[in-house]
Write a protein that holds these residues in place. Structure first.
Motif, mmCIF file in Angstrom:
data_model
loop_
_atom_site.group_PDB
_atom_site.id
_atom_site.type_symbol
_atom_site.label_atom_id
_atom_site.label_comp_id
_atom_site.label_asym_id
_atom_site.label_seq_id
_atom_site.Cartn_x
_atom_site.Cartn_y
_atom_site.Cartn_z
ATOM 1 N N LEU A 130 0.833 -1.210 0.000
ATOM 2 C CA LEU A 130 0.000 0.000 0.000
ATOM 3 C C LEU A 130 0.864 1.255 0.000
ATOM 4 C CD1 LEU A 130 -2.834 -0.974 2.510
ATOM 5 C CD2 LEU A 130 -3.120 -0.430 0.079
ATOM 6 N N ILE A 148 -6.305 2.254 -6.466
ATOM 7 C CA ILE A 148 -6.447 1.513 -5.217
ATOM 8 C C ILE A 148 -7.730 0.696 -5.244
ATOM 9 C CG2 ILE A 148 -7.746 3.204 -3.865
ATOM 10 C CD1 ILE A 148 -4.653 1.283 -2.642
ATOM 11 N N VAL A 152 -5.122 -5.554 -3.282
ATOM 12 C CA VAL A 152 -3.908 -4.756 -3.151
ATOM 13 C C VAL A 152 -2.824 -5.227 -4.121
ATOM 14 C CG1 VAL A 152 -2.029 -4.100 -1.582
ATOM 15 C CG2 VAL A 152 -4.381 -4.164 -0.762
#
Length: 274
Positions: A130, A148, A152
Motif C-alpha cells: 500500500l 487503489i 492490493v
C-alpha cells in the motif's frame, strides 16, 4: 560452504570475520546476501563473524519452482544452520522482508538469540505494498483512487508497471540512481531466482506479523528510513517488540547501500552497549 537440508536443498553460506557470530537475513522475497556482503558487511566483519546466507531458491542456493518457500521452512533453515555451525547464541541482522523471517525465528527460538537488528524491515507485506502504491501514484502524478482497490496485489502490479515503464521504480528504494545501478551490477550474477516467483502468491508472506513481535523480549535495534516508501516510513510504528531501540535515518530503503557509515556506527554502538 554448503549446508544440506532434510528436503535436499543446498544452502549457500559465506562466513567471514572474527567475533560473535551474526547471520544476515536478506530481503526480497527472493534476493540474496551478496549485495550486503560486499557493500556493508565487510565493515562489520572487523568485530563479528558474519554469516551470509542465500535463502533457498535464492542466489547461490538451490531450490526450484516446486520447492517449499513458506516462512516456516525458512525459519527452520536458520535453526539448521545454527546447529550445524555449533553456535550457542547468535546475532541476527535482517533487511526488508527478512524482518518477517527474523521475527518468526525469534518467536520460536529466542533462547538462541543474543540480539536482533532490523534494517528497514517490514512485518506486514500488505501495508508495504500500500505504501508503494501511494508513493508510486505521487511520483507518477496519478489519482490514487483510480489505482487503489480491495485487491492490493493487483493494484500494486498496475502502479509498479507504470513506474518501471517510466524508469521511476528505483525511487521507491534509492535516493540516487547510481546506487540502483550499483546493485543491478551486483545482481546480474545472481544465479537462482526461483523463490522470487512466490513473492506475491505465498500466503505465509502476507500474514500480519506485527502482533508476533509483542512476544519477543530480545534486545532489538530497529533502523528505519524517513523516506522509505518501499516498506512504509511508519511501518515500524506497529512493531511491538518489548526491548527495542528505534533509530531513524534521513534515507530510503537500502540504507546499507546509501548510508553505510551510519549503519555500521549504529550497529557497533548498539552491540557495544549490550
Amino acid at each position: 560452504m554448503i549446508i544440506e537440508t532434510n528436503d535436499n536443498i543446498k544452502l549457500f553460506l559465506d562466513i567471514k570475520g572474527k567475533g560473535p557470530p551474526c547471520i544476515f537475513i536478506h530481503g526480497g522475497p527472493g534476493f540474496w546476501s551478496k549485495e550486503f556482503e560486499v557493500i556493508c558487511g565487510k565493515y562489520l566483519e572487523i568485530n563479528m563473524k558474519m554469516i551470509y546466507l542465500d535463502q533457498r531458491g535464492c542466489g547461490r542456493s538451490s531450490g526450484d519452482k516446486n520447492t517449499n518457500y513458506d516462512i516456516d521452512i525458512l525459519v527452520e533453515d536458520l535453526e539448521l544452520i545454527r546447529k550445524s555451525l555449533h553456535i550457542e547464541k547468535w546475532i541476527i541482522i535482517a533487511h526488508s522482508f527478512g524482518g518477517i523471517i527474523a521475527t518468526e525465528y525469534a518467536k520460536r527460538y529466542e533462547d538462541y538469540l543474543e540480539s536482533m537488528i532490523l534494517l528497514n524491515c517490514t512485518l506486514n507485506m500488505n501495508d508495504s505494498l500500500l505504501s508503494q502504491i501511494e508513493y508510486g501514484c505521487r511520483l507518477l502524478k496519478l489519482d490514487i483512487n483510480d489505482y487503489i482497490s480491495d485487491d492490493v496485489i493487483n493494484s500494486w502490479k498496475r502502479v509498479a508497471y507504470e513506474l518501471i515503464k517510466n524508469d521511476l521504480y528505483y525511487k521507491l528504494q534509492f535516493k540516487e540512481y547510481e546506487n540502483y545501478q550499483l546493485i543491478c551490477n551486483i545482481d546480474k550474477n545472481m544465479e537462482n531466482t526461483n523463490m522470487s516467483q512466490q513473492a506475491l502468491v505465498n500466503k505465509s508472506y502476507f500474514k500480519n506479523y506485527y502482533n508476533i513481535s509483542k512476544y519477543i523480549n530480545t534486545k532489538t535495534l530497529i533502523v528505519t528510513g524517513k523516506y522509505d516508501y518501499a516498506i512504509g516510513p511508519k511501518n515500524h510504528e506497529n512493531f511491538k517488540f518489548q526491548n527495542a531501540t528505534v533509530k531513524t535515518l534521513h534515507s530510503k530503503h537500502n540504507t546499507y547501500v546509501e548510508d553505510v557509515n551510519d549503519i555500521v556506527e549504529l550497529i557497533n554502538n548498539f552491540l557495544n552497549n549490550i
